[in-house]
Write an enzyme that holds these catalytic residues in place. Structure first.
Site, PDB file in Angstrom:
ATOM      1  N   SER A   1       0.855  -1.191   0.000  1.00 24.68           N
ATOM      2  CA  SER A   1       0.000   0.000   0.000  1.00 24.68           C
ATOM      3  C   SER A   1       0.885   1.234   0.000  1.00 24.68           C
ATOM      4  O   SER A   1       2.041   1.175   0.451  1.00 24.68           O
ATOM      5  CB  SER A   1      -0.856   0.009   1.281  1.00 24.68           C
TER       6      SER A   1
ATOM      7  N   TYR B   1      -1.584   0.313  10.717  1.00 24.79           N
ATOM      8  CA  TYR B   1      -1.613  -0.144   9.321  1.00 24.79           C
ATOM      9  C   TYR B   1      -0.345   0.299   8.596  1.00 24.79           C
ATOM     10  O   TYR B   1       0.233  -0.484   7.837  1.00 24.79           O
ATOM     11  CB  TYR B   1      -2.864   0.420   8.648  1.00 24.79           C
TER      12      TYR B   1
END
Ligand SMILES: NC(=O)c1ccc[n+]([C@@H]2O[C@H](COP(=O)([O-])OP(=O)(O)OC[C@H]3O[C@@H](n4cnc5c(N)ncnc54)[C@H](OP(=O)(O)O)[C@@H]3O)[C@@H](O)[C@H]2O)c1
Length: 261
Positions: free
Chosen positions: A138, A151
């Site tokens: 990501s 995250y």
């Protein structure tokens, strides 16, 4: 020509499911993996993919997947998409179980599937000339944001694993490809992250002109896997045009300057 086989994790929804479908359309034999067997059965029916239900945070499930694959035949590609985010709390308010889940689902699952499937990828490379690994990290792996720490850290951890793997496999005909998307509007990612609050999840995408779709990411993964085998698309960063950076997201229609009216 014998079909090449790709194991696609996270195939029950979102980017993983779209990738399984795109690879089937591009002529791959696909094994879709995720926890939800009912969703996998639907994928199998719609796309002709084979499926195996496994929790990749459970070593016994990963071992069962590896031995089932061993019986089934060669594995030419591992496409590891399973993962996700839990919570948007600041570090000081973080919940240990969210952080633990994110590290399990994004980092440890990647280590486990690599360890379990590398022998089969090597055997397929020896027999057919090459094999592929693809990991879905990501842009959150590259840039921190408030409320993102768990995250950010988990995806950065996964990205580091991918980079180290590429170095460790130097000299072997196995590609290591990292795909790092920005905002992708999938059905479940933000909903899960926000603990099922559908209104809050909708607000994340509110007014954003054309976030990436699961199919956009799937197309890029399939493209990277279908290039000539000596071409390694090492790290692919992709974002919607409306998102110039993690912190710079345009909401509202995109219009050329001077043509706003
Ligand atoms: N959406 C975005 O904006 C975005 C952006 C950049 C990167 N990503 C990354 O892209 C990947 C896919 O995201 P998505 O948007 O498609 O979200 P999603 O629809 O929630 O997909 C997550 C997938 O991972 C599977 N999964 C989760 N935990 C698992 C476990 N323990 N064992 C096996 N499978 C597991 C889920 O299946 P089951 O629940 O059936 O197990 C599901 O198929 C994730 O790694 C995410 O971090 C997403």
């Amino acid at each position: 020509m014998t079909l090449r086989t790709a194991v696609v994790t996270g195939a029950s929804s979102g980017i993983g499911r779209a990738t399984a479908v795109a690879l089937r359309a591009a002529g791959w034999d696909v094994v879709g993996v995720a926890r939800r067997a009912d969703r996998l059965a639907d994928l199998a029916e719609q796309s002709g993919a084979a499926v195996f239900a496994a929790d990749l945070t459970d070593p016994a499930d990963v071992a069962a997947l590896a031995s089932w694959l061993d019986e089934r035949g060669p594995v030419h590609a591992l496409v590891h998409i399973a993962g996700g985010a839990a919570g948007t709390e600041r570090i000081e308010d973080g919940r240990a179980q969210d952080w633990e889940w994110m590290f399990q689902a994004n980092v440890l699952s990647a280590q486990r599937v690599v360890q379990a499937l590398l022998p089969q990828l090597r055997a397929a490379a020896a027999e057919s000339g090459h094999a592929d690994t693809v990991f879905l990290t990501s842009t959150a792996a590259m840039t921190a944001y408030p409320g993102g720490a768990g995250y950010n850290a988990a995806k950065a951890g996964e990205s580091m694993l991918v980079q180290a793997l590429r170095l460790e496999l130097n000299g072997e005909p196995i590609r290591v490809i990292e795909v790092a998307p920005g905002m992708v509007h999938t059905e479940e990612f933000t909903l899960n992250r926000l603990r099922g609050d559908a209104d809050a999840a909708d607000r994340v995408y509110d007014g954003v002109a054309e976030p990436l779709l699961a199919e956009d990411v799937a197309d890029v993964i399939a493209y990277a896997m279908n290039t000539p085998r000596h071409v390694n698309l090492d790290t692919i960063v992709m974002r919607p045009v409306a998102q110039s950076a993690q912190h710079l997201l345009a909401r509202g229609p995109l219009r050329p300057r001077g043509f706003e009216g």
